[in-house]
Scaffold this motif. Structure first.
Motif, short mmCIF file in Angstrom:
data_model
loop_
_atom_site.label_atom_id
_atom_site.label_comp_id
_atom_site.label_asym_id
_atom_site.label_seq_id
_atom_site.Cartn_x
_atom_site.Cartn_y
_atom_site.Cartn_z
N VAL B 263 26.24 42.47 46.89
CA VAL B 263 25.64 43.77 47.20
C VAL B 263 25.66 44.64 45.94
O VAL B 263 25.40 45.84 46.00
N HIS B 264 25.99 44.02 44.81
CA HIS B 264 26.03 44.76 43.55
C HIS B 264 24.94 44.23 42.63
O HIS B 264 24.91 43.03 42.35
N ASN B 265 24.06 45.11 42.21
CA ASN B 265 23.01 44.71 41.31
C ASN B 265 23.46 45.02 39.89
O ASN B 265 23.37 46.15 39.43
N ILE B 266 24.00 44.01 39.24
CA ILE B 266 24.62 44.28 37.95
C ILE B 266 23.57 44.28 36.84
O ILE B 266 22.86 43.30 36.65
N PRO B 267 23.46 45.39 36.15
CA PRO B 267 22.49 45.48 35.04
C PRO B 267 22.87 44.46 33.96
O PRO B 267 24.03 44.37 33.57
N LYS B 268 21.90 43.68 33.55
CA LYS B 268 22.18 42.61 32.60
C LYS B 268 22.91 43.10 31.37
O LYS B 268 23.83 42.47 30.86
N ALA B 269 22.48 44.25 30.89
CA ALA B 269 23.04 44.78 29.64
C ALA B 269 24.54 45.03 29.75
O ALA B 269 25.27 44.99 28.78
N CYS B 270 24.94 45.33 30.96
CA CYS B 270 26.34 45.72 31.16
C CYS B 270 27.31 44.55 31.12
O CYS B 270 28.50 44.73 30.88
N ARG B 290 29.94 35.75 41.36
CA ARG B 290 30.82 35.62 40.22
C ARG B 290 31.49 36.95 39.82
O ARG B 290 32.70 36.98 39.54
N PRO B 291 30.75 38.05 39.83
CA PRO B 291 31.40 39.32 39.44
C PRO B 291 32.57 39.69 40.35
O PRO B 291 33.53 40.30 39.91
N TYR B 292 32.49 39.29 41.62
CA TYR B 292 33.58 39.59 42.56
C TYR B 292 34.80 38.75 42.21
O TYR B 292 35.92 39.23 42.19
N LEU B 293 34.53 37.49 41.93
CA LEU B 293 35.61 36.59 41.53
C LEU B 293 36.26 37.11 40.24
O LEU B 293 37.49 37.14 40.12
N ASP B 294 35.43 37.51 39.31
CA ASP B 294 35.96 38.00 38.03
C ASP B 294 36.86 39.21 38.26
O ASP B 294 37.91 39.34 37.63
N TYR B 295 36.45 40.05 39.17
CA TYR B 295 37.27 41.24 39.43
C TYR B 295 38.62 40.83 40.02
O TYR B 295 39.68 41.35 39.64
N VAL B 296 38.60 39.88 40.94
CA VAL B 296 39.85 39.40 41.56
C VAL B 296 40.74 38.77 40.48
O VAL B 296 41.95 38.98 40.43
N ALA B 297 40.10 38.00 39.57
CA ALA B 297 40.85 37.37 38.48
C ALA B 297 41.48 38.45 37.59
O ALA B 297 42.62 38.33 37.14
N TYR B 298 40.71 39.49 37.37
CA TYR B 298 41.22 40.60 36.56
C TYR B 298 42.48 41.20 37.20
O TYR B 298 43.48 41.45 36.53
N LEU B 299 42.43 41.39 38.53
CA LEU B 299 43.61 41.92 39.23
C LEU B 299 44.80 40.96 39.08
O LEU B 299 45.94 41.39 38.92
N TYR B 300 44.50 39.70 39.16
CA TYR B 300 45.57 38.70 39.05
C TYR B 300 46.21 38.75 37.66
O TYR B 300 47.44 38.77 37.52
N GLN B 301 45.36 38.78 36.66
CA GLN B 301 45.86 38.72 35.28
C GLN B 301 46.56 40.00 34.88
O GLN B 301 47.39 40.01 33.97
N ARG B 302 46.22 41.08 35.55
CA ARG B 302 46.79 42.38 35.23
C ARG B 302 48.25 42.50 35.68
O ARG B 302 48.98 43.39 35.27
N MET B 303 48.66 41.61 36.59
CA MET B 303 50.02 41.74 37.16
C MET B 303 51.09 41.54 36.10
O MET B 303 50.91 40.75 35.16
N ASP B 304 52.22 42.21 36.26
CA ASP B 304 53.35 42.00 35.36
C ASP B 304 53.85 40.57 35.52
O ASP B 304 53.81 40.03 36.63
N PRO B 305 54.33 39.98 34.45
CA PRO B 305 54.92 38.64 34.62
C PRO B 305 56.19 38.75 35.47
O PRO B 305 56.79 39.82 35.56
N LEU B 306 56.55 37.65 36.09
CA LEU B 306 57.77 37.64 36.92
C LEU B 306 58.99 37.84 36.04
O LEU B 306 59.13 37.17 35.01
N PRO B 307 59.92 38.74 36.42
CA PRO B 307 61.17 38.87 35.66
C PRO B 307 61.93 37.54 35.69
O PRO B 307 61.76 36.75 36.63
N GLU B 308 62.77 37.34 34.69
CA GLU B 308 63.43 36.04 34.59
C GLU B 308 64.25 35.71 35.83
O GLU B 308 64.24 34.58 36.33
N GLN B 309 64.97 36.72 36.33
CA GLN B 309 65.82 36.46 37.51
C GLN B 309 64.97 36.01 38.70
O GLN B 309 65.30 35.06 39.40
#
Lengths: 648, 648
Positions: B263-270, B290-309
């Motif tokens: 439902v998102h018409n992504i302008p090519k230039a963007c 794909r843009p939806y998946l990319d956004y979800v991946a972005y959220l995933y990658q943005r997470m803090d790494p797990l603390p060692e404990q």
């Protein structure tokens, strides 16, 4: 001595007890109440009521001997166990805010129970919970129950239920005592040695609310002298409602215990003329509560004797039987014998066949038309006889085929036909009706393949097979049947199922002569089958959702499962059935069926009980599944017929 | 391909799926969505959506071949099982009033599941129940579950809960979807292969209400493209609350599935300038989602790494462990090793000993007074070391007795003392503190005998023994400890307990690193023990009644049991504990404790949850009993310690 003789009645309720005060001269207490008083047993405190473990510890004066009522030697073991119920100290309060009292209560309770066990008493009376908080009391009793060999614990519960009007006031003191009992026994995991002694007060709750208790394990009813009225001659008597209740107790093996002080001053002159009084004057004057006992005995003796059928069925009361597998197994001679004795049933069949014959053959053709009647599942021949009698009665000509799959029954059939000289009329076919190739088609198909729940012995599947050889316009007797259900409180049945300690038994239906059962709502129809079927496509699968409403004045109640019945239309207005409101009188071939619930569900009048029943079919078996979905969900019982099924 | 790399995270939630439409060219569907789209798996219909068994029968035209999406041969077995979740026909409605639709639904559901089983799929997505009546759907799914080998069934449930305001309207259509789920799974007897796929809508219910789901077996969250917002550059993004929720899903091993049309018409230039976008432009343009998946991946990658404990404890998450029996059994070297690594704990002990030494010995007497400190339960010596360090830190003179009952640990203690040159200060005593005859009395008693629930490893009983050799004014470190409880939803733990199929495991407490758990109310204190005791008469029996209120906006929730914790006051303001709101950071010696309920209890915000806990003691053992008394009663668990106890 027992309250009286009543033909056929061998129940405990012939014995009447008396609640006594603490007295360390136990032989005297026993002699006075049994010999002079005429009571059968006493409910006597075991421990000095002033005893408190915490006081003993502080004083450090104790000799280490607990202040019990008497040494075990003062009575014989038989006297202790037959005539004494231990009354646990009534001051104990395990849910008190006072920790010392709570600790004292736990210690004393355990000491008294240990003493009662040492004396081999049959039962102890536990004092009524002091408030609505009962968890610690229940925890302690539950611990005791885990190690108890045979003794029963009777929890004293006052028979009170506030009216719905009072409920609005939201007063905490006004609680339905059933709810306290219910919490207590759920906390104690429905232990079978935990039962109830009801305290009967001068005011009684509504009849529906009283009814609940007859499905619970009530062992005794304690009637205080305060609850008695005074009759015209100055004697104690009970209100009509109390009389009815006491009679119901007698009928449910609940023992009466008289409690309290004499509050009736009986004029000496009157004693002789008391119509219900059959003991000597001298005796009755000795014991102040004798007139109360006499009145209770009068109520007992006044009851109608048990009808013969009831007497015959006494041994079956609340006894779980597995339903028959008449398709997979062959019935035994004894079973045929029993069923054939049920005259009422065959009279109904004969009436149905008469009406069908008259409808099928007009008077003017009576001598020209021969009706072909097939008895499918002929057994040892009772339906063949009923059919022939109908033909004789109506003057219709009949040709009978008697189809029977059990080769042993076929032997009997043969000798019957020979003996009666029916050779010209009756053809015996030794075959399963589902696979028989009939030489001609039938006008009338007669069968008795019904179980307690109608279709549960696979009448639909059998008649599907037999329908092949029924004429297009032919008649099936029965022409239809419907099963019925109602929710019940049945703690005895529940505990018997639970005793097996597996899920299989909780997912099985049982044939039961239900007696100590509370029927909580009117029955509702479940599955109906009609024969002959209009179309071969019509399936024998069924699904029914039922909603039961508990009457408002009942209060909450526990549903242990469902009682099932059937009603069959044999032909037109001739019916046959065990559904309580329309049951055929004096018919004894069927008891009810009981579908248990794995976990009993508490229902209240404000929320409907929603129940689902399925009849499922596979190539080799038929089974039911059931569940409750409101007020809360139960697991679905008997998934895929894993526990209980009927083989095809 | 996975959403990204996150150190330590090996959970399923790295994989993202897409819901597809019916298409009988399965290889194409898979290639398009996996290779071009970048998704890891598809949720694809298995059967032509126009299929209805009843139509097929009527036509009688059917070839007998069911209209499945593809032959099993079009994909390799590994492709089927790793990349395809079967989507069961969404038209099926097993609780319809229309009998034909109901029958068609049952037939189709069973055919599709049979087909999915044939394909060895890992999971099937079951359509959301159509209304609030679900019993027949549940019965049919339950039948299927009985015979299912490994496949999971994900019941689709929309994440909706009406506000309390709406409730007043009593509209039937507005129901809390959790309640539907709850009925369904109770009907299916909490089957472990039945789990949830949550449909995430554009509006989210309250945070408390969302929290419930993290104790349930949610496997997937289906996010429709409708629920995405549009960022300034025209790209899909999620609201802050949705972002937080998706991150929580990642943390709880819940997979995301994208559903719906772009439902998102992504302008090519963007496309290039999207900051979170790290795939090639060419790829992303091929697949509309794909843009939806990319956004979800972005959220995933943005997470803090797990603390060692956390990473270290990953393997323990929601894994039931039996609590230690440190009195009856001797700990193993490995256990000592683990506990000794917990630096934070010994720092707290050192701080406590410091403060006690300073209070006990004024500066001016530091060189003249020698404080007698006894470590009771010295193990391999960490508390001896902490005490000596405290003496050094404060400049106080110390004489240490190290009392230890485990002869194996005593060996280590000896070499430690030698190695460190503590021979003059430290006396090693190989004895059980309860029976040791001390040569002198102690000023300070130091112990670490606490379990996850404080007193559950019998610290009170041990210190009762040790108190004999503590001076009248002596100090115990810890000086007190309190256990805490809170009700939790924990379906994974419940199912693991249930898998044992006995009562014993339901009446046992477990040490658990709780993760997929919903904490339904704040913790409340249970039992407190203070040392030294003022009086020998003080008992170690305890009884506590707790009332928990579920927050109003939570809605109903299922209580599978109770999470237990402790907090200990070592000395004055120095404390140590795992009670969540006050837990000592970075301490890993204790996980929480879990007390299960045999039958989970459904609670609502209007009625309090009343819980009873007892600590019971006998001559050879100590145990807990517990029960619920409101909103309904449970059986009393672990009566007489029959299932779970700690030996003295």
């Amino acid at each position: 001595m027992p309250l009286g003789e009543r033909a056929g009645d061998k129940s405990e309720s012939r014995y009447c007890g008396i609640e006594t005060e603490f007295n360390d001269d136990m032989p005297h207490v026993l002699a006075f109440n049994l010999s002079s008083g005429g009571f059968d047993f006493i409910v006597a405190p075991l421990m000095d009521p002033t005893y408190r473990p915490s006081l003993l510890q502080k004083d450090s004066l104790g000799s280490g001997v607990l202040p019990f009522a008497a040494s075990d030697l003062v009575l014989s073991p038989a006297q202790w166990s037959s005539h004494v119920v231990g009354k646990i100290s009534s001051w104990i309060d395990l849910d008190s805010e006072d920790e010392t009292l709570r600790m004292d209560s736990e210690t004393t309770l355990k000491q008294e129970i240990a003493w009662a066990t040492h004396l081999s008493l049959q039962a102890c009376l536990l004092p009524a919970p002091k408030g609505t908080s009962i968890a610690n009391y229940a925890r302690c009793v539950n611990q005791i129950l885990q190690g108890l060999s045979n003794m029963q614990l009777w929890l004293r519960i006052p028979l009170v239920k506030p009216d719905d009007d009072c409920k609005d006031a939201k007063s905490d003191t006004l609680v339905d005592s059933w709810e306290i009992w219910n919490s207590f026994r759920v906390l104690c995991e429905h232990h079978s040695q935990l039962s109830i002694a009801l305290d009967i007060l001068s005011t009684l709750p509504s009849a529906n609310s009283l009814g609940r208790w007859f499905g619970e394990s009530v062992r005794a009813a304690i009637v205080n002298t305060d609850s008695f009225l005074t009759n015209a001659r100055g004697y104690p008597c009970l209100s009509k409602r109390h009389q009815k209740l006491v009679t119901a107790f007698f009928n449910h093996s609940i023992q009466i215990i008289i409690s309290g002080k004499s509050v009736h001053n009986i004029p000496k002159a009157c004693v002789d003329s008391a119509s219900y009084h059959d003991h000597s004057v001298a005796d009755s004057q000795k014991h102040p509560l004798r007139p109360y006992l006499d009145y209770v005995a009068y109520l007992y003796q006044r009851m109608d004797p048990l009808p013969e059928q009831e007497r015959f069925e006494l041994g079956y009361r609340d006894f779980l039987q597995s339903p028959l597998q008449p398709l997979m197994d062959n019935l035994e001679a004894q079973t045929y014998e029993t069923f054939e004795k049920d005259a009422v049933k065959y009279i109904q069949y004969q009436r149905a066949v008469c009406k069908a014959l008259l409808d099928r053959v007009p008077d003017e053709k009576a001598s020209s038309i021969t009706t072909v009647l097939m008895v499918v599942g002929a057994g040892r021949g009772p339906l063949v006889r009923a059919s022939l009698q109908a033909a004789e009665e109506t003057g219709r000509k009949l040709k009978v085929f008697a189809v029977e799959k059990n080769p042993n029954a076929v032997v009997t059939l043969h000798s019957l036909v020979k003996l009666e000289g029916w050779e010209d009329t009756v053809t015996i076919v030794s075959s399963d009706m589902r696979y028989w190739t009939a030489p001609e088609k039938a006008d009338i198909l007669v069968s008795e393949l019904l179980g307690s729940f109608g279709d549960n012995e696979l009448s639909p599947e059998c008649l599907d097979g037999a329908q092949r050889f029924l004429k297009q316009d032919g008649i099936s007797i029965p022409s239809s049947y419907t099963s019925f259900l109602q929710p019940v409180t049945a703690s005895k049945l529940y505990n018997d199922v639970k005793a097996h300690k597996d899920i299989v038994h909780f997912e099985t239906a049982y044939v039961v002569k239900m007696h100590n059962v509370a029927r909580l709502a009117p029955t509702q129809p479940v599955f109906t089958f009609t024969h002959p079927k209009r179309s071969n496509m019509e399936s024998n699968l069924r699904y029914k959702k039922l909603q039961f409403m508990i009457p408002n004045d009942t209060g909450s109640a526990l549903v242990h499962g469902f009682a099932g019945y059937f009603d069959a239309t044999l032909y037109k207005d001739v019916h046959l059935g065990i559904e309580p409101s329309t049951a055929t009188p004096n018919m004894f071939s069927w008891f009810a069926i009981f579908f248990p619930l794995r976990t009993p569900i508490c229902v209240t009048p404000d929320s409907p009980l929603e129940v689902h029943f399925w009849r499922c079919c596979a190539s080799t078996k038929v089974w039911y599944e059931w569940c409750v979905s409101s007020p809360s969900s139960s697991p679905i019982h008997n998934s895929n017929g894993r526990s209980y099924w009927v083989g095809l």
